[in-house]
Design a protein around this motif. Sequence first.
Motif, PDB file in Angstrom:
ATOM      1  N   GLY A 123      46.999  18.048  40.771  1.00  0.00           N
ATOM      2  CA  GLY A 123      45.545  17.939  40.776  1.00  0.00           C
ATOM      3  C   GLY A 123      44.887  18.535  41.999  1.00  0.00           C
ATOM      4  N   ASP A 124      45.646  19.287  42.794  1.00  0.00           N
ATOM      5  CA  ASP A 124      45.085  19.915  43.989  1.00  0.00           C
ATOM      6  C   ASP A 124      44.586  21.320  43.680  1.00  0.00           C
ATOM      7  OD1 ASP A 124      45.657  17.727  45.609  1.00  0.00           O
ATOM      8  OD2 ASP A 124      47.689  18.453  46.027  1.00  0.00           O
ATOM      9  N   GLN A 125      43.587  21.746  44.439  1.00  0.00           N
ATOM     10  CA  GLN A 125      43.136  23.138  44.364  1.00  0.00           C
ATOM     11  C   GLN A 125      44.071  24.020  45.187  1.00  0.00           C
ATOM     12  OE1 GLN A 125      38.844  22.146  45.616  1.00  0.00           O
ATOM     13  NE2 GLN A 125      38.691  24.117  44.586  1.00  0.00           N
ATOM     14  N   CYS A 126      44.220  25.270  44.763  1.00  0.00           N
ATOM     15  CA  CYS A 126      45.040  26.211  45.531  1.00  0.00           C
ATOM     16  C   CYS A 126      44.308  27.542  45.635  1.00  0.00           C
ATOM     17  CB  CYS A 126      46.397  26.413  44.865  1.00  0.00           C
ATOM     18  SG  CYS A 126      47.523  27.453  45.826  1.00  0.00           S
ATOM     19  N   VAL A 127      44.167  28.023  46.849  1.00  0.00           N
ATOM     20  CA  VAL A 127      43.577  29.340  47.097  1.00  0.00           C
ATOM     21  C   VAL A 127      44.685  30.252  47.605  1.00  0.00           C
ATOM     22  CG1 VAL A 127      41.873  30.676  48.385  1.00  0.00           C
ATOM     23  CG2 VAL A 127      41.352  28.333  47.686  1.00  0.00           C
ATOM     24  N   ASP A 132      47.836  41.846  47.388  1.00  0.00           N
ATOM     25  CA  ASP A 132      48.617  42.342  46.250  1.00  0.00           C
ATOM     26  C   ASP A 132      48.007  41.841  44.943  1.00  0.00           C
ATOM     27  OD1 ASP A 132      50.491  43.139  44.432  1.00  0.00           O
ATOM     28  OD2 ASP A 132      52.213  42.331  45.516  1.00  0.00           O
ATOM     29  N   ARG A 133      47.562  42.760  44.105  1.00  0.00           N
ATOM     30  CA  ARG A 133      46.925  42.385  42.844  1.00  0.00           C
ATOM     31  C   ARG A 133      47.884  41.691  41.877  1.00  0.00           C
ATOM     32  NH1 ARG A 133      41.855  44.256  41.903  1.00  0.00           N
ATOM     33  NH2 ARG A 133      41.032  45.659  43.504  1.00  0.00           N
ATOM     34  N   ASP A 134      49.196  41.814  42.107  1.00  0.00           N
ATOM     35  CA  ASP A 134      50.151  41.138  41.238  1.00  0.00           C
ATOM     36  C   ASP A 134      49.874  39.641  41.167  1.00  0.00           C
ATOM     37  OD1 ASP A 134      51.281  43.586  41.006  1.00  0.00           O
ATOM     38  OD2 ASP A 134      53.132  43.125  42.074  1.00  0.00           O
ATOM     39  N   SER A 135      49.389  39.074  42.267  1.00  0.00           N
ATOM     40  CA  SER A 135      49.170  37.627  42.330  1.00  0.00           C
ATOM     41  C   SER A 135      47.996  37.176  41.479  1.00  0.00           C
ATOM     42  CB  SER A 135      48.952  37.186  43.782  1.00  0.00           C
ATOM     43  OG  SER A 135      50.132  37.384  44.533  1.00  0.00           O
ATOM     44  N   LEU A 136      47.220  38.109  40.943  1.00  0.00           N
ATOM     45  CA  LEU A 136      46.106  37.718  40.072  1.00  0.00           C
ATOM     46  C   LEU A 136      46.609  37.026  38.811  1.00  0.00           C
ATOM     47  CD1 LEU A 136      43.747  40.827  40.416  1.00  0.00           C
ATOM     48  CD2 LEU A 136      43.431  38.560  41.414  1.00  0.00           C
ATOM     49  N   GLN A 137      47.889  37.221  38.467  1.00  0.00           N
ATOM     50  CA  GLN A 137      48.443  36.531  37.290  1.00  0.00           C
ATOM     51  C   GLN A 137      48.490  35.027  37.504  1.00  0.00           C
ATOM     52  OE1 GLN A 137      53.060  36.793  37.077  1.00  0.00           O
ATOM     53  NE2 GLN A 137      52.443  38.639  38.207  1.00  0.00           N
ATOM     54  N   LEU A 138      48.339  34.563  38.744  1.00  0.00           N
ATOM     55  CA  LEU A 138      48.393  33.136  39.052  1.00  0.00           C
ATOM     56  C   LEU A 138      47.050  32.445  38.854  1.00  0.00           C
ATOM     57  CD1 LEU A 138      50.426  33.326  42.402  1.00  0.00           C
ATOM     58  CD2 LEU A 138      51.324  32.927  40.094  1.00  0.00           C
ATOM     59  N   VAL A 139      45.980  33.223  38.669  1.00  0.00           N
ATOM     60  CA  VAL A 139      44.641  32.656  38.557  1.00  0.00           C
ATOM     61  C   VAL A 139      44.565  31.712  37.352  1.00  0.00           C
ATOM     62  CG1 VAL A 139      42.228  33.198  38.037  1.00  0.00           C
ATOM     63  CG2 VAL A 139      43.479  34.567  39.719  1.00  0.00           C
ATOM     64  N   GLY A 140      43.927  30.553  37.562  1.00  0.00           N
ATOM     65  CA  GLY A 140      43.733  29.581  36.492  1.00  0.00           C
ATOM     66  C   GLY A 140      44.405  28.267  36.805  1.00  0.00           C
ATOM     67  N   GLY A 141      43.984  27.224  36.111  1.00  0.00           N
ATOM     68  CA  GLY A 141      44.600  25.914  36.275  1.00  0.00           C
ATOM     69  C   GLY A 141      44.364  25.289  37.619  1.00  0.00           C
ATOM     70  N   GLY A 142      43.337  25.721  38.338  1.00  0.00           N
ATOM     71  CA  GLY A 142      43.070  25.189  39.672  1.00  0.00           C
ATOM     72  C   GLY A 142      43.419  26.150  40.779  1.00  0.00           C
TER      73      GLY A 142
END
Length: 877
Positions: A123-127, A132-142
């Motif tokens: 339930g924590d936020q993560c920034v 590296d644009r590869d990490s954009l696949q992690l966007v979502g779910g907080g």
Amino acid sequence: MKIMVIDGNSILNRAFYGVRQLSNHEGLPTNAVYGFLATLFKLQDDEKPDRTVVCFDVREKTFRHLKFDSYKATRKGMPDELAAQLPVVKDVLDAMGLVRCELAGYEADDLIGTISRRANEHGDQCVVVTGDRDSLQLVGGGTTVRLVTTKMGQTTYESYDTEKFREKYGFDPIYLVDLKALMGDSSDNIPGVPGIGEKTAMQLLHDFGSLDGVYQHLDDPRIKKGARTKLEAGEQSARDSYWLATIDRNAPLELDVENLPEAKMDAQALYDMLTRLEFKNYIKRLNLSGEQAAPRLPETQVQRVTQAAEAFALLDALTASDRVFAVLSETLRAVCLLDGETASVLFADDFAENEWDDLLRRLFDGSIELVLHDAKPVAAALLARGISPDGIRFDTCIAAYVIDPTQSGYDLPRVALAYCNTELPALDLDDPAAVSPLGGQDATAAACAQHAAAIRAIYTETAEQIEQLGMRKLYYEIELPLLRVLAEMEVLGCAVEPEALRAFGDKLDARIRELTQQIYHDADGEFNINSPKQLGEVLFEKLHLSAPKKTKTGYSTSAEVLERIAEDHPIVPRILEYRQLSKLKSTYVEGLLKVISPKDGRIHTHFQQTVTATGRLSSTDPNLQNIPVRTELGRELRRMFVAPDDDHVLIDADYSQIELRVLAHISQDAHMIEAFRSGQDIHAATAAKVYHVPLEEVTPQMRSSCKAVNFGIVYGISDFSLAQDIGVTRKEAGEFIRTYLATYPGVAKYMDDIKESAKENGYVTTLFGRRRALPELKSRNFNIRSFGERVAMNTPIQGTAADIIKIAMVRVRDRLLREGLESRLILQVHDELILEAPKNEQETAMRLLREEMEAAFPMDAPLVAEAKAGHSWYDTK
């Protein structure tokens, strides 16, 4: 809780290429660490995370490399200058108390993905912070991603959430992996489907949603025959690429993401590191101070001396000391003298005025071996008081400069940070409150002692370095004696005619008003000529002149842009003239009138000895080095600098083509040396050789073209620049340069040899040992590396010329005194020296000036100086 996870390698790499080359006095590169911390602090301010984690790659092969040897195989290794900073930034992060993660067999991306998944599940936020644009696949779910990009030296931070990603790509973030599976990624050597580019891959995902969707619909008519054939042949490559591009969010990371510890800073360790790195601004930002670190300077006893008899006894005793380390202010209201472990502090207010003057005279009578930091202002203040500043045997400011001339400043706190790993207490001896009996004299005395101790520590290290680097002659015979010469010139100043200056300003005003009306007429209306935005709109929208591409801030109206279109419309040359005259009026007429001394009616510029990397002098308040000389109106300013009365004249002598003569001497080019020895016009002689015509048949155009090459060659002039300078095609300019270098093979060999030597040694030197480090030569960036090569070619030439003019200044000053003349040096501007002389000494002073300048350094291409006299500086030309 909000967790910020940083891709350490990505941000450090971007900082390395985005921040100019920096190093501390040890030679340790620091630009990547500096840029990394700038990004970290910026994002901590923006995001205000509760916890920060930094993830790094490790050198071991990852699970991807073990399955596919080709993965990232095309990537070049980390530059040595960056590799040296990687352990440093890790140590800094550890001292800051931030959590640092790395895991053999996994990339930082996998660790970041794992941390973000665990955080979101809890339930924590993560920034996620990465370049590296590869990490954009992690966007979502907080999880959001702050993408860091650097363009043209400007760093931007763009935040991506699911909505922002969809807006940009047209599909959900998770399908970024599918996109890379189709189009590949050359930077990671991920093949994708051969022949399928980004545009086609994007369209396929928009039509079919995913990689699986594409392969389930290969017969769909929306897939063209050619693309279908490529997809069929490349399916295995696509599947493999999908696996390679997918971040593993289940790495076996032994990190309790639910209970990340608070950052606990090790203040002493962090202070030590940042002082070693010379990051003074970051020390202030983190509110660190030297009190938290172990003392770097020996403790000194502070004693106040308040009685005249005691003070004179002290000075007598100090004559037996090898070196005495002194701290004084420009106002000369306080003196601190460190000898052994005792710092003696004297305040002017404790003595009668005549006693204080006598003490200063005794201190600077030459019997005490003094070491100061930035002694020139003190020397000038003493001279203005009628006291000869003798006994200054070392200046740690100048020493730090000659050892590393590329630093941005050499004030004592900055140099102490570099050499002593110590942040000095604030000290302003020119503040009356600091030296007044009613103020904090005790605190001032204690601070003085620490400053004196820092001077001693810096002296110990720099004196040894000067010997080791072969700079003894440069320092003790050129730079240190020059300090006294410059102080005398500053105190003497030069006479000006304020009324003539005001009249010249009125003349400029009249022409500026005339130009303004003409420009308004050309533009068919009034506008703010000084506003680039309004000017751009007038030129490129209203008058429809050809323009460079419009940027976010509007059209460029730089001088370079306007000069290219100067013949397209009468308004353009008028604007160029308007700007030139406006600058003359504000910078020189108004600027010079402001700095005329009310005491003697003269201008007292301040010569800067520790500013330029080449060793050239500069001047400020006012800057007399930049008095315009290329236009008649600019040259008119020289009429305002005059002899003080009818019984005196100004004598001006300048070196004839000194840099070309130095080039001939250093390169040992026989043709160029012979041209100078025979007294030929070097530009005409060059033209005769390049154009294969007799000297008498050289035309002004031929001479002008060769003059451009002669002066531009050691600056690494390109065919493009030369083409613009002499009005030929780029191809013709390139051929011209090749012919020139064939004509002067010694010059061509010098240019090749000096670049190779600089790359091998990491620095270049002048003929007098002045050294300039060139880390730019190891850069992977072509533009930075090319800059380094140009500096490598030019510094030995320009630096040697600067050394020669300094030698000449010392010789001229000493001989004038030795022969009992009243003539005095008052100005130095680039390659010329100006004397103020009584008329009855004119011929003697002209001869002496020419002789000492020409004898400053014997060269195979002999130095030539031409001296002329007149009432004004203008008249001497």
